[in-house]
Design a protein around this motif. Sequence first.
Motif: not given
Length: 205
Positions: A190-193, A196-202
């Motif tokens: 869950a943390r990794a996901e 990833n979501t935050l990173a792709s938003k950035c």
Amino acid sequence: MAKKTYDLLFKLLLIGDSGVGKTSILFRFSDDAYTPTFISTIGIDFKIKTIELKGKKIKLQIWDTAGQERFHTITTSYYRGAMGIMLVYDITNAKSFDNIQKWLRNIDEHANEDVEKMIVGNKCDMEDRRIIPKERGEAIAREHGIRFMETSACSNVNVEKAFLDLAKAILDNQTADQERQDSQDRVNIARAEQRNTLASKCCNI
Ligand code: GTP
Ligand code: MG
């Protein structure tokens, strides 16, 4: 390749003074047989028996150690691999009961910290020659937080139950460990996901 005939392998170890009946207990469990002649074990021996618990086929590899002091070095080298240890005394032999402390120290020194233990008072068929009351066995086991059972290899009392109880304790431990691991894995995923979501938003900004 031959199909594996079991799901889990548990390694058990029998320890205790010479003559308390370790080999007899194992022989009763593995072959449902008993002989009154005493053939003292030389070094170490083992037997295999497959049991079923909670729908799982469990192969028990049971190591039978010599109780004689002269085999101490070889026998203690087998403690490390054990998942369960049965510490046997003879209810008609006070010395074998007093030595429980010594055997417990051996476990502390040589076995894995999470090894499942059971104290077994054997030869309970010999009521007329009993020296150690059942309550004393129960008390010492309680004191150390260990399971306890009285058995008779000769009359086939509690032998199968002792092995099944020990195996069940190991299985319950493994199940609890597995559940802890599964839930930790879920948290990590869950943390990794989330990362990833935050990173792709950035990156999309
Ligand atoms: P070591 O191999 O020297 O460490 O001894 P052990 O603990 O393996 O003892 P073993 O099983 O060889 O038994 C010693 C003697 O006690 C034998 O003569 C057995 O027949 C006898 N014995 C074992 N279990 C029982 C029991 O439940 N009741 C009675 N009455 N005798 C038993
Ligand atoms: Mg023996």
